[in-house]
Design an enzyme around this catalytic site. Structure first.
Site, PDB file in Angstrom:
ATOM      1  N   PHE A   1       0.798  -1.233   0.000  1.00 30.59           N
ATOM      2  CA  PHE A   1       0.000   0.000   0.000  1.00 30.59           C
ATOM      3  C   PHE A   1       0.829   1.281   0.000  1.00 30.59           C
ATOM      4  O   PHE A   1       0.313   2.350  -0.306  1.00 30.59           O
ATOM      5  CB  PHE A   1      -0.932   0.015   1.238  1.00 30.59           C
ATOM      6  CG  PHE A   1      -0.232   0.424   2.506  1.00 30.59           C
ATOM      7  CD1 PHE A   1       0.036   1.757   2.792  1.00 30.59           C
ATOM      8  CD2 PHE A   1       0.202  -0.525   3.430  1.00 30.59           C
ATOM      9  CE1 PHE A   1       0.694   2.139   3.955  1.00 30.59           C
ATOM     10  CE2 PHE A   1       0.864  -0.158   4.589  1.00 30.59           C
ATOM     11  CZ  PHE A   1       1.112   1.179   4.842  1.00 30.59           C
TER      12      PHE A   1
ATOM     13  N   LYS B   1      -1.310  -7.607  -9.277  1.00 28.31           N
ATOM     14  CA  LYS B   1      -2.263  -7.504  -8.157  1.00 28.31           C
ATOM     15  C   LYS B   1      -1.824  -6.381  -7.231  1.00 28.31           C
ATOM     16  O   LYS B   1      -0.904  -6.522  -6.438  1.00 28.31           O
ATOM     17  CB  LYS B   1      -2.365  -8.813  -7.366  1.00 28.31           C
ATOM     18  CG  LYS B   1      -3.638  -8.803  -6.541  1.00 28.31           C
ATOM     19  CD  LYS B   1      -3.547  -9.323  -5.145  1.00 28.31           C
ATOM     20  CE  LYS B   1      -2.899  -8.567  -4.082  1.00 28.31           C
ATOM     21  NZ  LYS B   1      -3.700  -7.599  -3.340  1.00 28.31           N
TER      22      LYS B   1
ATOM     23  N   GLU C   1      -4.939  -4.122  -2.070  1.00 34.71           N
ATOM     24  CA  GLU C   1      -6.394  -3.892  -2.060  1.00 34.71           C
ATOM     25  C   GLU C   1      -6.753  -2.616  -1.300  1.00 34.71           C
ATOM     26  O   GLU C   1      -7.900  -2.170  -1.331  1.00 34.71           O
ATOM     27  CB  GLU C   1      -7.133  -5.102  -1.464  1.00 34.71           C
ATOM     28  CG  GLU C   1      -6.864  -5.395   0.003  1.00 34.71           C
ATOM     29  CD  GLU C   1      -5.640  -6.280   0.220  1.00 34.71           C
ATOM     30  OE1 GLU C   1      -4.621  -6.080  -0.467  1.00 34.71           O
ATOM     31  OE2 GLU C   1      -5.694  -7.163   1.092  1.00 34.71           O
TER      32      GLU C   1
ATOM     33  N   SER D   1       5.139  -6.982   3.418  1.00 37.41           N
ATOM     34  CA  SER D   1       5.705  -7.289   4.739  1.00 37.41           C
ATOM     35  C   SER D   1       6.507  -8.597   4.689  1.00 37.41           C
ATOM     36  O   SER D   1       6.281  -9.443   3.814  1.00 37.41           O
ATOM     37  CB  SER D   1       4.572  -7.429   5.752  1.00 37.41           C
ATOM     38  OG  SER D   1       3.732  -8.493   5.355  1.00 37.41           O
TER      39      SER D   1
ATOM     40  N   CYS E   1       9.833   1.534   3.391  1.00 38.61           N
ATOM     41  CA  CYS E   1      10.714   0.433   3.787  1.00 38.61           C
ATOM     42  C   CYS E   1      12.146   0.941   3.942  1.00 38.61           C
ATOM     43  O   CYS E   1      12.996   0.236   4.451  1.00 38.61           O
ATOM     44  CB  CYS E   1      10.657  -0.683   2.771  1.00 38.61           C
ATOM     45  SG  CYS E   1      11.243  -0.162   1.170  1.00 38.61           S
TER      46      CYS E   1
ATOM     47  N   GLU F   1       9.253  -3.979  13.157  1.00 43.76           N
ATOM     48  CA  GLU F   1       8.929  -2.898  12.212  1.00 43.76           C
ATOM     49  C   GLU F   1       7.687  -2.167  12.729  1.00 43.76           C
ATOM     50  O   GLU F   1       6.643  -2.788  12.936  1.00 43.76           O
ATOM     51  CB  GLU F   1       8.655  -3.473  10.814  1.00 43.76           C
ATOM     52  CG  GLU F   1       8.351  -2.382   9.803  1.00 43.76           C
ATOM     53  CD  GLU F   1       8.184  -2.908   8.380  1.00 43.76           C
ATOM     54  OE1 GLU F   1       7.538  -3.955   8.203  1.00 43.76           O
ATOM     55  OE2 GLU F   1       8.698  -2.257   7.453  1.00 43.76           O
TER      56      GLU F   1
END
Ligand code: NAD
Length: 488
Positions: free
Chosen positions: A153, A177, A180, A230, A285, A379
């Protein structure tokens, strides 16, 4: 921002057409105010299969033209990104919650990624050598076939551009993909690729969550999967995709350490560290997450608090992605406090006037963190930095080396010798010297080490050329008189 009809109800993009069946759906939320902005179909294996069949059908013609012909589309596409930069920027702001400047930087980076892709014909010149008199060996790079890309995301526009331009220019066809949570930018990507002249079926988008990812990993006609997200999911995807004998590179999460020495330039270091930990609301990240202060660095920490106080949520700090993310980040801060760390600046309970239902966390600086605390190990993915004190360089490096992750590490010092030691001894794939966000720019490739990446090679740059292609080796005797290769 008013969104177009194609974005108000997200559809899959298969064989050049947008379509939506009667799937279950998910509501897309604007994280800055909690309002619903769109809905997304939760697609299934049969949707993935339909997209794969379209990509399979498109593959012979697409892979059959030259690199030089394929890149023409990406020259046009890059121009379309530039032409539509305002709209694309605002879409990222809308679905992800970043501030305008950060979102615009994302589109500019997508343009740079296209520039690398269109340079591929200049890089791939293949190899040829006369191995015996009149006998030649050559190596050509060939596409794999139907490939897939699964994205997170936090960079709705840029991360898809890590994979799509290179994979397609190299002759593959793709099923994508997107996350979402932020599907809007990918819809526009599909529309603009079509406008640029990309043939139907070369690029397909299937929306949804876990079920789509599993279908991609399992589908027998998909040859390679690239994943960014992740570490927990990267491991699942890497194991599942390779268990069906696919090529896979899976980029995971991060816990980036910045080592700060007392001789570091105080202004530059403090501003860089704060920008690194708070930019994109810490949802990068490459964000600084742990600062390891060596010996006496209080003068730098004081300046960091000063810089961080100038960061105003809703103005120069965007929202985090969801209510759950805000709660998770705030719980980490609360836990650190309970564990005995000192909160120098507290971003909990941030409310932005006029956006009271938005998911905001203010910049947070936590000092005197120890290596056993959760804020030192896990994280957090929010605008939070944990400061650990170390006596010397050996202790600082062992703290950095102790992390399971290994995306980035940075050193702040004016000493070349200290910088070189950290460059050599840090256990991370991307190192910064006096740089808080050491993202390698094209043509250099992007990718971490340890639990921040699974699979061989990196996801961008020259390394991605290896990933998205396979070598074809041909040995040719040009005429009957040619000497025989001694091996044959
Ligand atoms: P995520 O792992 O939750 O989701 C990534 C993708 O995996 C999404 O498309 C999602 O639909 C899918 N997914 C989620 N759960 C799944 C499951 N159980 N099985 C199969 N698929 C599943 O990541 P996110 O929250 O969207 O993104 C943030 C994470 O991504 C952070 O950890 C961040 O560090 C990481 N990230 C890493 C890099 C990198 O280059 N290493 C870059 C960007 C983001």
């Amino acid at each position: 921002m008013n969104i177009s009809e194609s974005l108000s109800e997200i559809k899959n993009y298969i064989d050049g057409k947008f379509e939506r069946n009667e799937q279950k759906s998910l509501t897309i939320i604007n994280p800055q105010n909690g309002n619903a902005i769109s809905s997304l179909p939760l697609s299934t294996y049969s949707d993935v299969d339909k997209a794969v069949q379209a990509a399979k059908k498109a593959f012979p013609a697409w892979s059959g033209i030259t690199f030089k012909e394929r890149v023409q589309i990406f020259f046009k596409y890059r121009t379309l990104l530039e032409k539509n930069i305002e709209e694309l920027t605002n879409l990222v702001v809308l679905e992800n919650g970043k501030i305008y400047e950060e979102a615009k930087a994302e589109i500019l980076k997508s343009m740079e990624l296209c520039e690398f892709a269109v340079s591929i014909p200049q890089i791939i010149t293949n190899e040829v050598q006369e191995v015996s008199k009149g006998v030649e060996c050559r190596i050509e790079r060939k596409p794999l076939g139907v490939v897939a890309s699964i994205t997170p995301f936090n960079f709705p526009n840029m991360v898809p551009h890590w994979t799509v331009p290179n994979a397609l220019v190299l002759g593959n066809t793709m099923v994508m993909k997107p996350s979402e949570i932020v599907p809007l930018s990918t819809v526009r990507m599909a529309e603009l690729l079509k406008e640029a002249g990309l043939p139907d079926g070369v690029f397909n988008v299937v929306n949804g969550g876990k079920e789509v990812v599993e279908a991609i990993c399992d589908h027998p006609d998909i040859k390679a999967v690239s994943f960014v997200g992740s570490t927990k999911v990267a491991k699942i995807v890497y194991k599942r995709a390779t268990s069906t004998l696919k090529r896979c590179v899976a980029l995971g999460g991060a816990k980036n350490h910045l080592l700060v020495f007392p001789d570091a330039n105080p202004e530059m270091t403090a501003s860089n560290v704060v920008a690194s930990m708070s930019g994109c609301a810490g949802q990068r990240c490459m964000a600084a997450s742990v600062m390891v202060g060596i010996a006496s660095i209080d003068h730098i920490i004081d300046k960091m608090v000063g810089y961080a106080k100038d960061i105003i949520p809703g103005k120069n700090l965007g929202s985090v992605i969801s209510r759950e993310a805000k709660e998770r980040i705030e719980n980490y801060i609360t836990q650190a406090e309970k564990d005995g760390a000192k909160i120098l600046l507290d971003g909990r309970n941030t409310i932005v006037k006029g956006k009271e239902d938005g998911f905001y966390v203010g910049p947070t600086i936590i000092d005197h963190v120890t290596t056993d605390m959760s804020v030192a190990r896990e994280e957090i993915f929010g605008p939070v930095i944990s400061i650990i004190r170390a006596k010397n360089i050996d202790e600082a490096i062992s703290i950095e080396n102790g992390s399971n992750y290994g995306n980035a590490a940075a050193v702040f010092t004016q000493s070349g010798g200290l910088a070189k030691q950290v460059m050599e001894r840090a256990s991370a794939g991307m190192i910064g010297v006096n740089i808080g966000v050491p993202v390698p720019r094209e043509p250099f490739s992007f990718g971490g080490w340890n639990d921040s990446k699974f699979g061989v090679g990196d996801i961008t740059g020259r390394s991605s050329i290896e990933f998205w292609t396979q070598n074809k080796k041909t040995t040719i005797k040009w005429n009957p008189e040619a000497q025989t290769n001694w091996m044959s």
